[in-house]
Every structure is written in C-alpha cells, then in structure tokens.
Design a protein around this motif. Structure first.
Motif, PDB file in Angstrom:
ATOM      1  N   SER A  91      -2.302  12.612   4.414  1.00  0.00           N
ATOM      2  CA  SER A  91      -0.965  12.031   4.526  1.00  0.00           C
ATOM      3  C   SER A  91      -0.888  10.645   3.905  1.00  0.00           C
ATOM      4  O   SER A  91       0.203  10.141   3.638  1.00  0.00           O
ATOM      5  CB  SER A  91      -0.535  11.967   5.996  1.00  0.00           C
ATOM      6  N   ALA A  92      -2.035  10.021   3.631  1.00  0.00           N
ATOM      7  CA  ALA A  92      -2.050   8.693   3.023  1.00  0.00           C
ATOM      8  C   ALA A  92      -2.188   8.745   1.508  1.00  0.00           C
ATOM      9  O   ALA A  92      -2.273   7.712   0.863  1.00  0.00           O
ATOM     10  CB  ALA A  92      -3.200   7.867   3.608  1.00  0.00           C
ATOM     11  N   PRO A 136      -6.262   7.385  -0.660  1.00  0.00           N
ATOM     12  CA  PRO A 136      -5.591   6.766   0.477  1.00  0.00           C
ATOM     13  C   PRO A 136      -5.772   5.264   0.415  1.00  0.00           C
ATOM     14  O   PRO A 136      -6.775   4.766  -0.069  1.00  0.00           O
ATOM     15  CB  PRO A 136      -6.331   7.357   1.681  1.00  0.00           C
ATOM     16  N   SER A 137      -4.787   4.510   0.896  1.00  0.00           N
ATOM     17  CA  SER A 137      -4.912   3.064   0.834  1.00  0.00           C
ATOM     18  C   SER A 137      -4.886   2.392   2.199  1.00  0.00           C
ATOM     19  O   SER A 137      -5.422   1.313   2.352  1.00  0.00           O
ATOM     20  CB  SER A 137      -3.807   2.477  -0.043  1.00  0.00           C
ATOM     21  N   LEU A 138      -4.259   2.999   3.205  1.00  0.00           N
ATOM     22  CA  LEU A 138      -4.192   2.373   4.515  1.00  0.00           C
ATOM     23  C   LEU A 138      -4.248   3.434   5.603  1.00  0.00           C
ATOM     24  O   LEU A 138      -3.364   4.292   5.692  1.00  0.00           O
ATOM     25  CB  LEU A 138      -2.912   1.542   4.653  1.00  0.00           C
ATOM     26  N   LEU A 139      -5.271   3.353   6.447  1.00  0.00           N
ATOM     27  CA  LEU A 139      -5.477   4.301   7.535  1.00  0.00           C
ATOM     28  C   LEU A 139      -5.456   3.533   8.847  1.00  0.00           C
ATOM     29  O   LEU A 139      -6.201   2.563   9.030  1.00  0.00           O
ATOM     30  CB  LEU A 139      -6.823   5.018   7.358  1.00  0.00           C
ATOM     31  N   LEU A 140      -4.597   3.947   9.762  1.00  0.00           N
ATOM     32  CA  LEU A 140      -4.442   3.321  11.065  1.00  0.00           C
ATOM     33  C   LEU A 140      -5.023   4.243  12.131  1.00  0.00           C
ATOM     34  O   LEU A 140      -4.643   5.411  12.214  1.00  0.00           O
ATOM     35  CB  LEU A 140      -2.965   3.046  11.354  1.00  0.00           C
ATOM     36  N   SER A 173       0.849  -1.182   0.000  1.00  0.00           N
ATOM     37  CA  SER A 173       0.000   0.000   0.000  1.00  0.00           C
ATOM     38  C   SER A 173       0.883   1.230   0.000  1.00  0.00           C
ATOM     39  O   SER A 173       2.100   1.146   0.092  1.00  0.00           O
ATOM     40  CB  SER A 173      -0.891   0.009   1.248  1.00  0.00           C
ATOM     41  N   SER A 174       0.233   2.386  -0.068  1.00  0.00           N
ATOM     42  CA  SER A 174       0.979   3.628   0.104  1.00  0.00           C
ATOM     43  C   SER A 174       1.344   3.778   1.578  1.00  0.00           C
ATOM     44  O   SER A 174       0.952   2.974   2.426  1.00  0.00           O
ATOM     45  CB  SER A 174       0.120   4.812  -0.341  1.00  0.00           C
ATOM     46  N   ARG A 175       2.090   4.818   1.898  1.00  0.00           N
ATOM     47  CA  ARG A 175       2.506   5.068   3.273  1.00  0.00           C
ATOM     48  C   ARG A 175       1.285   5.124   4.192  1.00  0.00           C
ATOM     49  O   ARG A 175       0.346   5.877   3.950  1.00  0.00           O
ATOM     50  CB  ARG A 175       3.252   6.394   3.340  1.00  0.00           C
ATOM     51  N   PRO A 176       1.265   4.324   5.273  1.00  0.00           N
ATOM     52  CA  PRO A 176       0.117   4.369   6.187  1.00  0.00           C
ATOM     53  C   PRO A 176      -0.008   5.731   6.855  1.00  0.00           C
ATOM     54  O   PRO A 176       0.991   6.395   7.134  1.00  0.00           O
ATOM     55  CB  PRO A 176       0.435   3.277   7.215  1.00  0.00           C
ATOM     56  N   ALA A 177      -1.235   6.140   7.100  1.00  0.00           N
ATOM     57  CA  ALA A 177      -1.502   7.347   7.876  1.00  0.00           C
ATOM     58  C   ALA A 177      -2.065   6.927   9.214  1.00  0.00           C
ATOM     59  O   ALA A 177      -2.759   5.914   9.321  1.00  0.00           O
ATOM     60  CB  ALA A 177      -2.494   8.241   7.144  1.00  0.00           C
ATOM     61  N   VAL A 178      -1.750   7.696  10.260  1.00  0.00           N
ATOM     62  CA  VAL A 178      -2.144   7.326  11.614  1.00  0.00           C
ATOM     63  C   VAL A 178      -2.990   8.431  12.225  1.00  0.00           C
ATOM     64  O   VAL A 178      -2.678   9.614  12.113  1.00  0.00           O
ATOM     65  CB  VAL A 178      -0.910   7.075  12.505  1.00  0.00           C
ATOM     66  N   MET A 179      -4.068   8.019  12.886  1.00  0.00           N
ATOM     67  CA  MET A 179      -4.925   8.947  13.625  1.00  0.00           C
ATOM     68  C   MET A 179      -5.007   8.454  15.065  1.00  0.00           C
ATOM     69  O   MET A 179      -5.343   7.298  15.321  1.00  0.00           O
ATOM     70  CB  MET A 179      -6.319   9.001  13.000  1.00  0.00           C
ATOM     71  N   PHE A 180      -4.699   9.353  16.022  1.00  0.00           N
ATOM     72  CA  PHE A 180      -4.611   8.968  17.422  1.00  0.00           C
ATOM     73  C   PHE A 180      -5.848   9.405  18.205  1.00  0.00           C
ATOM     74  O   PHE A 180      -6.745  10.056  17.675  1.00  0.00           O
ATOM     75  CB  PHE A 180      -3.363   9.581  18.058  1.00  0.00           C
ATOM     76  N   GLN A 181      -5.864   9.046  19.495  1.00  0.00           N
ATOM     77  CA  GLN A 181      -6.970   9.425  20.366  1.00  0.00           C
ATOM     78  C   GLN A 181      -7.106  10.935  20.470  1.00  0.00           C
ATOM     79  O   GLN A 181      -8.212  11.473  20.461  1.00  0.00           O
ATOM     80  CB  GLN A 181      -6.751   8.821  21.749  1.00  0.00           C
TER      81      GLN A 181
END
Length: 266
Positions: free
Chosen positions: A158-159, A169-173, A82-90
């Motif tokens: 960012s993804a 976007p391809s991967l969202l964490l 996938s493309s670079r994973p993007a991260v979303m936090f609490q």
C-alpha cells in the motif's frame, strides 16, 4: 555510542520524509476536552527508522494517526514529503476470506494497478517477508507470526508508488505490531523487520512501549511525555554494540520512569 539530541532541533523540510511542528491535538470541547498532544516537534528523514516510546496513553497512537491522515491536528503543521503512508497495526487485520496473496494484492487492486503487475508485485513482497510458499493459504491456516508477515507485505504494497518502474515504499507507520506475539516470535520478526527495512529503504515510524524493542530496532528513539504528549528526549541508537545497547536500555528506562513518576505526582 549513544548521543542525546536537542528535542527542538528540526531538519530542513527538504531532508524530511515527514515533519511535524507544534502539533497539538485535543479531543472534545470545553470542560470535557482531553488534550492528547501538546506541541510535538518531530522530523523523520527519508529512510530513517524512528521509534516513538512512552507510557500508555501518552499520545503515541494519536500522533501516528495524524501522520497517517486518519486524524487531523487541532493546531500545528504536518508536512509529508513521501508517498502515501502505509499503516501496520497490532492486529494483522487480514480479510479472513482472502488468501495471503489476495490480502497483499488488495491495496494494489484498489489503486488500479494492472492485474499482471500486481500479481508479480505480490509474489515479490511475499518472498521479501519469506512467505513465498504460503500465498494460497487463508489467515486461519497461518500462525500469528506468519499473519503479521502477511500484514507487513500488505503494508509495503500500500506504500508503493504505482506510477513508475521504481516502485519503492517511502513511509511505513507501525503501531505496536509485535506486542501480541510470544517472545520468540517477536524476536524473530524484529530481525525480519530490520532486514526488510534495509532492503526497501523505507522510512519507518514505529510506536512501542517496550524500551528494549525501541533501542534494538530504531536508529533514533523519541521519548514522549505522559499525556498530553510532547517530545522530552531523543537518543541516537543505531549500530550499538551489545554492551552499549544494554547500557542505553537502562538509561532510557530510567528516563521513562522519571517521566511517568513526574506525571503521577503532578
């Protein structure tokens, strides 16, 4: 209907957005070492919504950090297709001195996207999360739910693939992104997340300790054991009726209690 999956089943890598095989993670060395993960096998298909569920301290966030590239496994394999994973936090973790638009635009600017293109993309993403009219406001002027929407738009930005016209976007964490919100706002944002996921086609790995949230959002729920974490059971939960969803929540809750109890008495 709900179907229990064989935890050892792994799809071929070509069908995966991300694949983990035999992932172990230990913090520290020698007598002071702490095992966090113990042989995790996990396979997420492109566009799939997977919820990681488990008790506090079971290694959910550690696993997410490994997928994101923020940490490395002690042993085992990680494969990203996938493309670079993007991260979303609490916490939204927005830059307080930047407007909502500038916060969303920031990863695009850091990636070298031309100014006109990133301005256009920022407008599209704020519209996608239904914040089209607040781009000029700073975080302190927004509610908690609105700040999380901005954070979601920024994570999507960012993804993005930035090298072509099909920027998707391809991967969202996502690490418990709604846990600090009140119940009504959380319910609204869960529905919004599903809408955004369906419109983008991104694969999502969503960490939570809330069984009801996991069953409502995910196509698949993956239960981790207590520390050290490993996959103990999985359920297919997409497209459940109201009665089926309630029944599945009860089933998963019972299994989670069994996992926690077995750890407490070990």
């Amino acid at each position: 209907m709900t179907a229990t999956l064989d935890g050892s089943a792994v799809r071929p890598a070509t069908d995966s957005a991300v694949r983990l095989a035999g992932v172990h993670k230990t913090f520290g060395q020698g007598a002071h070492s702490v095992p966090a993960l113990a042989g995790v096998d996990l396979d997420v298909a492109p566009g799939e919504f997977v919820c990681l569920l488990g008790a506090s301290g079971c290694g959910k966030t550690t696993l997410l950090n490994i997928i994101a590239g923020l940490d490395r496994p002690t042993t085992g394999e990680l494969e990203l297709n996938s493309s670079r994973p993007a991260v979303m936090f609490q916490e939204a973790a927005l830059m307080p001195w930047l407007t909502a638009s500038a916060n969303v635009e920031l990863p695009l600017r850091l990636a070298g996207v031309p100014r006109a293109a990133r301005k256009s993309r920022t407008i599209e993403l704020l519209d996608l999360v239904r914040l089209g009219g607040v781009g000029g406001k700073r975080p302190h002027e927004l509610s908690g739910g609105m700040r999380q929407r901005v954070a979601l738009a920024r994570a999507l930005a960012s993804a993005l693939h930035t090298g072509g016209s099909s920027d998707v976007p391809s991967l969202l964490l996502m690490d418990e992104p709604f846990s600090a919100l009140d119940a009504i706002t959380r319910d609204v944002l869960q529905a919004e997340l599903l809408r955004v996921w369906r419109s983008t086609g991104a694969a999502v790995v969503f960490v939570t300790h809330d069984v009801r949230e996991a069953v409502r959002l995910g196509q698949r729920v993956v239960l981790l054991s207590s520390r050290p974490g490993r996959v103990v059971q999985q359920w297919q939960v997409g497209d459940l009726s109201g009665a089926e969803e309630a029944e599945t929540v009860d089933v998963v809750n019972q299994r989670l209690r069994e996992v926690i109890s077995s750890h407490a008495t070990a």
